[in-house]
Design an enzyme around this catalytic site. Structure first.
Site, mmCIF file in Angstrom:
data_model
loop_
_atom_site.group_PDB
_atom_site.id
_atom_site.type_symbol
_atom_site.label_atom_id
_atom_site.label_comp_id
_atom_site.label_asym_id
_atom_site.label_seq_id
_atom_site.Cartn_x
_atom_site.Cartn_y
_atom_site.Cartn_z
ATOM 1 N N ASP A 304 1.042 -1.295 0.049
ATOM 2 C CA ASP A 304 0.081 0.085 -0.141
ATOM 3 C C ASP A 304 0.807 1.196 -0.095
ATOM 4 O OD1 ASP A 304 -2.187 1.619 0.414
ATOM 5 O OD2 ASP A 304 -1.725 1.928 2.525
ATOM 6 N N ASP A 499 -1.525 -0.923 6.007
ATOM 7 C CA ASP A 499 -2.092 -0.477 7.260
ATOM 8 C C ASP A 499 -3.416 -0.081 7.419
ATOM 9 O OD1 ASP A 499 -1.775 1.945 5.727
ATOM 10 O OD2 ASP A 499 -1.412 3.117 7.730
ATOM 11 N N ASP A 503 -7.017 -2.154 3.304
ATOM 12 C CA ASP A 503 -6.196 -3.106 3.053
ATOM 13 C C ASP A 503 -6.343 -4.508 3.521
ATOM 14 O OD1 ASP A 503 -4.380 -1.222 1.763
ATOM 15 O OD2 ASP A 503 -3.648 -0.562 3.729
#
Length: 757
Positions: A304, A499, A503
Site C-alpha cells: 500500500d 495499514d 487493505d
C-alpha cells in the site's frame, strides 16, 4: 491452547504414575498407567487423521498412531506412552506459538468504536454501535471514527479517509454527502444521520471481504505432512518386510517405534517457534509456524502507499505567494490562525511555521467555515485559510492559471490563504516517503524478493511519483478494496503490506499479509499473518531472512533426524534393536534434533552501536538544525524577485551567511575529525567516505562564495547580478546540503547494522 497443555500434562502424569508402579513391582498397574497416558493421543490423532483422509490429504501423525496401537497390541505399554508424550509435546509447541502471537497482537491493536453518541431531542446518549438504526441522528466528536454510514447534516465535514481509500489528506464532504464508517472525523463536531446499521455499513462490508478472501487462500500443508507422503509408505514397507522375513510382529513393532516421526513432529515446530521468537525480538509478530513458512518462500511483495511507503501525515512542502505578498507573511499569518484547529493539515501548517522560527500570534474572533476552513483576526488583519472550494464558496476568486494554480493542482493537498479580502497564496502539502523506505526496498531485493508492486487507492499521479522514486516494478492506483484483491490474485504467490481498513481484504487474500500494527487499523492487523510492532517497513526484510533461516534449520533437522531414524529402522529390521531400546534410541535422536532446531533462535549477532566518539546523537540533532536553516534559505530565495536589489534582503542574507559559518561549517569539521573515521572503520573498504568528504568540500566552497557576496552588502546596495547569484547559491546550497544529509543518514544507518568497529 489450554486443552493442549492439559493433555500434555495428563500424558506426563500418567507416565509418572506408570513408572512409579513399575518401580514398585506392580506390573499390571504400570501397564494400565502407561496405556491410560496413550488413550487421549489415540483419540485426538485418530480424529485428526480421519479428517485429513476425508479431506484427501495425509498427515504425518498417522505413523505415530500406527506405532502407538501396535505397541499396545504387543504389550509394549511404556513404548506407547513414550510415543504419545512426544506427539502431545509437538502439538503443544505449535499451539503455544500461535497463541502467544495472538496475545501480543491483541494487546497492541485497538478496535472500531463500540459506543456511539445518539441524539435524543436536545440530549445525547451513549449507545452500543450495534443498537444504531437507520434514521438515528448521531454526533461524531473530533478525532472519532464514524461508527456507521450516514448523511452529513448541519455543516460540511472534513474526513480522514486514508484507512479506506489511501488518500493521505483529509477530504472535505458537504452537507448531504455520505460519510462512511471507518473514516475519522478530522474537523469539528459532526452531525450524522445514519443510513445503515453497523452490519450493513462500509466497515462491515470490508470485514466480509476479509472473511471471503481468507477462505479463498489456498491451504498450505505443514512441513512435516509433506515429508509424510514418502515416509509413511517407506515405514510400512520396512515393517512389513521385517515381519514377512521371519522377524515376527515384535520386529515390525521395533521398526515402527524407531520410525515414529518425532523429528518431523518436533523439529519443525521447535525451529519455527524459535524463528517466531527471533522475529518478535526484531519487532515483528508472526501468527504461527504456517505464516513463517509462507514468509520464507515469498518472491513478490505488494505495498500500500499511504502509511506504508509514505508517512501518511501531511507536511508543508512549499509556500507559493501571490501578488505583493511574501512567503514569511503568508505562512506566519496562516500558522497563527491554524493554532486553534485540530485538523491534520492545520497541524502541519503550524509545525512548519514554528520550524521556520516565525513568531506566531494568537488569533481573535475565529470563525469556522463549514468543511474545515477558518477565518479570524491575526495581528489586526482578517485571515482566511481553507481549501479552494471553501474559499470560492466564501466569495474569494482564486487564480485559474499561473504557478500557484498549477502547483496547487499537482500537490497532494493545498490550503489557500486570503488576507484582508485578497487571496495571498497557497500552502502546498505533501505526504513524504518514509525515510527507511528506500533501504527497505533494497533489503527486500537482497533477501530474494524479485518483484515489488504498489497497490493503492490514492491518485495515480501521486502513486506513480512514489513508485518511480523507490524503483518499484509496477504501480496500480485508484483501486478499491476489491481491486486490491484482484491485484493480489494476479501476483500470487505474494506478500502484501498495508495499514488501512481498505487493505484488510487484500492482506487476507495474500499468501502472507503484513500489517503496520504500530499505527494501522485494527481490521488490517486482524486480517494479517504478520504484524510490524514498530512503525518501520524495513523490519519485514529482516523477518524474511529470519523465516528462511528458521525454515532451513527445520528442513536440516528433519533430514538429519529422519536419516538417523532410517538407519535405526534398518538395524531394527534385522533384529538388533528391541522395541524398548528402539524407543530410547529414538528419544536420543529427538534430543539431538531439538538441540539443532534451537539454533533458529540465533543468527547474525546484533551489531554494537556506534561508539560515543562518533557523536551520532549530536550529528542527528544538528541535522535537524540544518534542515531548519534550509527552510530559511528557501523562503529567502523564494522572496527575492527578479527586480529586487539585494539590499532589500541584506539582513536575511547576512543572517544566513552567519549561520553557515556558525552551524554548517563547524558541523562538517566535527564530522571529519570524529564521525567519519569511526564510520570508515565500521563500513570497511578503501576510503568509503571519500564521496562525503568531497561533498563537504563543495559545500564549503559554495558557502564561502555566498558569505563573500552577503558580507559585501555592507559596502553598498549591490547589483542585480549579485542578487541573482545570491538567489542561485541559496537554491544550490539547499539542494546539495539536502542530498548530503540524506546520504550521511543512510551511511549512519548502514554502519549501525554492521558488526565490529
Amino acid at each position: 491452547m489450554q486443552q493442549r497443555r492439559l493433555i500434555l500434562g495428563f500424558v506426563a502424569l500418567a507416565m509418572l504414575a506408570g513408572g512409579g508402579c513399575w518401580w514398585a513391582g506392580w506390573a499390571m498397574a504400570a501397564a494400565g498407567g502407561f496405556s491410560l497416558g496413550a488413550l487421549p493421543i489415540i483419540y485426538i490423532v485418530g480424529r485428526d487423521t480421519l479428517r485429513t483422509l476425508i479431506g484427501g490429504s495425509l498427515g504425518v501423525d498417522i505413523v505415530a498412531l500406527v506405532a502407538i496401537l501396535a505397541a499396545l497390541a504387543l504389550g509394549e505399554h511404556f513404548t506407547a506412552a513414550l510415543i504419545a508424550l512426544m506427539v502431545a509435546g509437538g502439538g503443544a509447541l505449535e499451539e503455544f506459538a500461535e497463541a502467544r502471537a495472538r496475545r501480543e497482537l491483541m494487546a497492541l491493536v485497538s478496535h472500531i468504536p463500540r459506543i456511539a453518541h445518539r441524539r435524543v431531542g436536545d440530549a445525547l446518549e451513549d449507545v452500543a454501535v450495534a443498537e444504531i438504526a437507520a434514521g438515528d441522528r448521531l454526533l461524531v466528536k473530533p478525532g472519532e471514527v464514524l461508527p456507521v454510514d450516514g448523511v452529513i447534516e448541519e455543516a460540511a465535514a472534513s474526513l480522514d479517509e486514508a484507512a479506506l481509500t489511501g488518500e493521505p489528506m483529509p477530504v472535505e464532504r458537504a452537507v448531504g454527502d455520505i460519510g462512511r464508517s471507518g473514516t475519522v472525523n478530522a474537523g469539528g463536531p459532526l452531525a450524522l444521520r445514519a443510513t445503515a446499521t453497523a452490519e450493513r455499513s462500509t466497515y462491515a462490508a470490508v470485514v466480509r471481504l476479509v472473511t471471503a478472501a481468507e477462505g479463498e487462500r489456498p491451504p498450505m500443508a505443514r512441513l512435516a505432512d509433506r515429508w509424510a507422503l514418502w515416509f509413511l509408505p517407506a515405514t510400512l514397507a520396512t515393517a512389513g518386510a521385517a515381519w514377512l522375513l521371519g522377524g515376527g510382529p515384535e520386529r515390525a513393532l521395533a521398526v515402527l517405534v524407531v520410525a515414529t516421526p518425532c523429528p518431523l513432529i518436533l523439529a519443525a515446530p521447535v525451529a519455527l517457534i524459535c524463528g517466531i521468537s527471533r522475529a518478535a525480538r526484531q519487532g515483528v509478530v508472526v501468527k504461527g509456524g504456517g505464516a513463517l513458512e509462507r514468509l520464507a518462500r515469498v518472491r513478490t511483495a505488494l505495498f500500500d502507499k499511504t502509511g506504508t511507503l509514505t508517512t501518511g501525515t501531511p507536511r508543508l512542502s512549499a509556500v507559493e505567494p501571490l501578488g505583493d505578498f511574501i512567503v514569511d507573511d503568508v505562512l506566519r499569518l496562516a500558522a497563527s490562525l491554524e493554532q486553534v484547529s485540530v485538523h491534520a493539515v492545520a497541524n502541519a501548517i503550524v509545525a512548519a511555521g514554528r520550524a521556520a522560527e516565525l513568531k506566531l500570534s494568537l488569533p481573535e474572533s475565529v470563525q469556522e467555515i463549514p468543511g474545515g476552513g477558518l477565518s479570524g483576526i491575526v495581528e489586526g488583519r482578517r485571515v482566511t485559510v481553507g481549501s479552494a472550494a471553501l474559499l470560492v464558496e466564501a466569495g474569494f476568486t482564486l487564480p485559474a492559471t499561473g504557478a500557484a494554480a498549477r502547483l496547487a493542482t499537482a500537490a497532494a493537498s493545498a490550503s489557500w490563504v486570503a488576507i484582508d479580502g485578497a487571496v495571498a497564496g497557497a500552502l502546498l502539502l505533501a505526504d513524504r516517503i518514509r525515510p527507511e523506505a528506500p533501504r527497505a526496498i533494497r533489503e527486500l531485493r537482497a533477501a530474494g524478493v524479485t518483484r515489488l508492486v504498489m497497490v493503492t487507492g490514492d491518485r495515480a499521479g501521486s502513486a506513480e511519483a512514489v513508485g518511480e522514486a523507490l524503483g518499484l516494478d509496477a504501480v496500480h492506483a485508484d483501486l478499491t478494496p476489491e481491486g486490491k484483491i484482484a491485484s493480489v490474485r494476479a501476483e500470487r504467490p505474494c506478500l502484501m503490506i498495508g495499514d488501512g481498513i481498505n487493505d484488510a481484504p487484500a492482506l487476507a487474500a495474500a499468501d502472507v499479509g503484513v500489517a503496520m500494527g504500530a499505527r494501522g487499523a485494527a481490521a488490517a492487523a486482524e486480517a494479517a499473518d504478520v504484524v510490524l510492532l514498530v512503525d518501520r517497513i524495513d523490519r519485514i526484510a529482516a523477518a524474511i531472512v529470519t523465516a528462511r533461516r528458521a525454515r532451513g534449520i527445520a528442513l536440516q533437522s528433519i533430514a538429519v533426524g529422519m536419516g538417523l531414524s532410517g538407519l535405526a529402522m534398518a538395524v531394527a529390521a534385522f533384529g538388533y534393536l528391541p522395541p524398548v531400546w528402539g524407543a530410547l534410541l529414538q528419544e536420543a535422536i529427538d534430543v539431538a534434533v531439538i538441540l539443532n532446531a534451537l539454533r533458529a533462535l540465533g543468527g547474525t549477532p546484533a551489531a554494537p552501536r556506534l561508539p560515543e566518539a562518533a557523536g551520532v546523537p549530536r550529528v542527528l540533532e544538528e541535522h535537524g538544525q540544518l534542515r531548519a536553516l534550509m527552510e530559511r534559505m528557501r523562503r529567502t530565495a523564494d522572496g527575492m524577485h527578479a527586480d529586487d536589489g539585494p539590499a532589500l534582503h541584506a539582513a536575511a542574507l547576512r543572517a544566513i551567511g552567519d549561520a553557515l559559518h556558525t552551524l554548517l561549517l563547524p558541523h562538517q569539521r566535527e564530522e571529519e575529525r570524529h564521525t567519519f573515521p569511526v564510520l570508515a572503520r565500521r563500513l570497511g573498504g578503501h576510503d568509503p567516505l571519500g564521496a562525503m568528504t568531497r561533498m563537504h568540500e563543495e559545500i564549503s566552497h559554495l558557502a564561502a562564495r555566498f558569505s563573500a557576496l552577503a558580507d559585501g552588502l555592507d559596502d553598498g546596495p549591490g547589483s542585480a547580478a549579485e542578487a541573482r547569484e545570491l538567489r542561485r547559491l541559496l537554491y544550490v546550497l539547499d539542494a546539495v546540503i539536502a542530498l548530503h544529509l540524506a546520504a550521511e543518514e543512510e551511511l549512519l544507518a548502514q554502519a549501525e547494522e554492521l558488526g565490529g568497529v
